[in-house]
Design an enzyme around this catalytic site. Structure first.
Site, PDB file in Angstrom:
ATOM      1  N   HIS A 119     -21.243  40.088 -29.562  1.00  0.00           N
ATOM      2  CA  HIS A 119     -22.496  39.647 -28.965  1.00  0.00           C
ATOM      3  C   HIS A 119     -23.692  39.885 -29.883  1.00  0.00           C
ATOM      4  CE1 HIS A 119     -23.663  43.864 -28.078  1.00  0.00           C
ATOM      5  NE2 HIS A 119     -22.365  44.034 -27.892  1.00  0.00           N
ATOM      6  N   ASP A 120     -24.596  38.931 -29.865  1.00  0.00           N
ATOM      7  CA  ASP A 120     -25.897  39.042 -30.533  1.00  0.00           C
ATOM      8  C   ASP A 120     -25.813  39.038 -32.050  1.00  0.00           C
ATOM      9  OD1 ASP A 120     -27.614  39.492 -28.062  1.00  0.00           O
ATOM     10  OD2 ASP A 120     -26.235  41.183 -27.897  1.00  0.00           O
ATOM     11  N   GLY A 137     -21.516  44.349 -32.323  1.00  0.00           N
ATOM     12  CA  GLY A 137     -22.697  43.716 -31.771  1.00  0.00           C
ATOM     13  C   GLY A 137     -23.918  43.832 -32.662  1.00  0.00           C
TER      14      GLY A 137
END
Length: 256
Positions: A119-120, A137
């Site tokens: 994520h991200d 992340g």
């Protein structure tokens, strides 16, 4: 171009010449651009936007919810550019509201089998992530970087453009542009001179980058003092400016 066993949600938007293989699933809020080829047994969930002429191989999972325990089902996104090759069993997760709610991958990247992008993450253009390379992340990767197989990158780290991380590296701090790094934990191993020659960098530019390496890693300077010398070097050699800008933006500190 759509196999009869593929399942396409009515809210998905596929360009007319997108190809989807057998047993693949395309969920709602997924947009796929012209010329993209989806193999068999691929799962793509949204909100996800995929550009043109990408090739996604079998068993990949694209746009799934992230594995961050703080994630509570908020609407977050994944964006993928053009001309990427995403090989077998790659996993790419959407962002979180703790960052910008976005995972983003540029164009021209090669993600080999079993790569994971969490994520991200923000991945630029023309990078190569070899088999089983893993980004935790919030990792940022520049352009034209290479991560060897089984490289693991700690959350919030930055990987500079034109850098090279050897097979099995564990990266827990930022890797400056142009650097070769390897080891557990990864340490510097000189500038990526062969890679720079292949990219058309002149002998003068490579020489300047070697000077930059010595300033950072061989003269015993504090990072602040090294940055001052790099600013002066960059006035004559623009390629060094990429390192200067990277150091100014580094929050975790660099591998030394």
């Amino acid at each position: 171009m759509i196999h009869q066993t593929a399942i396409i949600d009515s809210k998905a938007k596929l360009a007319p010449n997108v190809s989807v293989g057998p047993w693949s699933y395309i969920g709602a809020d997924v947009e796929i651009g012209e010329g993209t080829v989806i193999g068999s047994h691929v799962v793509i969930k949204g909100p996800t936007k995929i550009g043109r002429n990408n090739k996604i191989f079998q068993f990949s999972s694209i746009g799934e919810e992230c594995q961050d325990k703080k994630y509570a089902g908020e609407p977050t996104r994944l964006e993928i550019g053009d001309n990427n090759i995403i090989r077998e069993s790659v996993t790419i997760h959407r962002g979180t509201v703790q960052d910008n709610s976005l995972t983003k991958i540029g164009s021209g990247n090669l993600l080999m089998a079993y790569v994971h992008i969490a994520h991200d993450c923000m991945v630029g253009d023309n990078n190569i992530l070899a088999n089983n390379a893993t980004l935790a992340g919030h990792v940022h990767v520049g352009d034209f970087a290479i991560l060897g197989g089984f490289t693991g990158v700690h959350q919030f780290c930055k990987i500079g453009s034109y850098s090279f991380c050897g097979v099995g590296s564990v990266v827990v701090k930022d890797v400056i542009p142009y650097l070769m790094a390897a080891g557990q934990n990864a340490v510097p191993h000189g500038m990526n001179t062969e890679g720079l020659r292949r990219k058309g960098y002149s002998a003068e530019a490579i020489s300047a980058l070697k000077k930059a390496y010595k300033i950072i890693y061989r003269q015993g300077l504090t990072l602040a003092a090294a940055q001052q010398e790099l600013v002066e070097l960059a006035k004559d050699e623009p390629c060094v400016q990429l390192i200067v800008d990277f150091l100014q933006d580094s929050s975790r500190g660099i591998i030394r």
